[in-house]
Design an enzyme around this catalytic site. Structure first.
Site, short mmCIF file in Angstrom:
data_model
loop_
_atom_site.label_atom_id
_atom_site.label_comp_id
_atom_site.label_asym_id
_atom_site.label_seq_id
_atom_site.Cartn_x
_atom_site.Cartn_y
_atom_site.Cartn_z
N LEU A 147 0.85 -1.19 0.00
CA LEU A 147 0.00 0.00 0.00
C LEU A 147 0.88 1.24 0.00
O LEU A 147 1.64 1.47 0.95
CB LEU A 147 -0.92 0.00 1.22
CG LEU A 147 -1.92 -1.18 1.31
CD1 LEU A 147 -2.73 -1.08 2.59
CD2 LEU A 147 -2.83 -1.20 0.09
N GLY A 167 4.32 0.57 4.83
CA GLY A 167 5.69 0.95 5.15
C GLY A 167 5.78 1.56 6.54
O GLY A 167 5.09 2.54 6.83
N ASP A 171 7.83 9.74 7.71
CA ASP A 171 8.80 10.44 6.85
C ASP A 171 8.51 11.91 6.62
O ASP A 171 9.36 12.64 6.10
CB ASP A 171 8.90 9.74 5.49
CG ASP A 171 7.62 9.84 4.68
OD1 ASP A 171 6.57 10.20 5.25
OD2 ASP A 171 7.67 9.56 3.47
#
Length: 201
Positions: A147, A167, A171
């Site tokens: 995804l 993930g 970030d």
């Protein structure tokens, strides 16, 4: 006798009584020991029963995988935030009527994320998969769907035969496209959540 002598004698008597009370061994109550033992055994059985019920509810549902291979891209604050998000996600799954089974992959002892998760009370008893290996070694490639918001494929229906990868990366948009590139290089399918169709940001 003087008042001082009487006080001194009284203090000495109190000290002797106190000393005897401290040094006298406490004999454990057998009934209390049995109650504590049964309580602990019941707690173990209850946790086992709840874990079995949770896994039964997960049966037939899509699987969820957290890719923990991005630790080098995060600072200490981001890793702490990720640990909290994992905790909230697991709590939400435990409350769900149709939960997904969660697996953490590439999670190795010594990693800051591993240490962070281990500091959460009860983490070692969570009903989840914890694997040092990559998801490519845990699942068949054809089962995997990564995804990622950069995918060209919008996810319309969840397939119970698939394992959907998220993930594990906080970030702040510093590494745009990193998960999509990784999945493409590994030759596994990608999809993006249909957020644009269901949410106004």
């Amino acid at each position: 006798k003087s008042r001082q002598e009487r006080s001194a004698k009284k203090r000495k008597a109190i000290e002797e009584i106190t000393s005897e009370a401290i040094t006298e061994p406490v004999v454990p109550d057998e009934a209390a020991i049995e109650r504590r033992k049964k309580y602990k055994e019941d707690k173990v059985l209850e946790k086992k029963r709840m874990a079995e019920e949770f896994l039964a509810k997960c049966d037939g549902q899509p699987r969820l995988v957290l890719d923990c291979q991005f630790e080098e891209q995060m600072n200490e604050r981001d890793i702490k935030s990720l640990g909290q998000q994992v905790m909230y996600a697991y709590a939400a799954l435990r409350r769900a009527d149709k939960p997904c089974h969660l697996s953490l992959t590439s999670l190795r002892p010594g990693m800051a994320l591993h240490q962070r998760l281990m500091s959460i009370s009860g983490f070692d008893t969570w009903t989840i998969g914890k694997d040092e290996r990559s998801y490519m070694e845990v699942f068949r490639p054809e089962e995997l769907v990564y995804l990622t918001p950069d995918s060209n494929n919008e996810l319309e229906v969840l397939d119970p035969s698939k394992a959907y990868i998220i993930g594990g990366l906080v970030d702040h948009n510093k590494f745009k496209g990193i998960t999509n590139r990784k999945a493409t290089e590994q030759g596994i399918a990608t999809a993006r959540l249909p957020l644009d169709s269901h949410m106004t940001l």
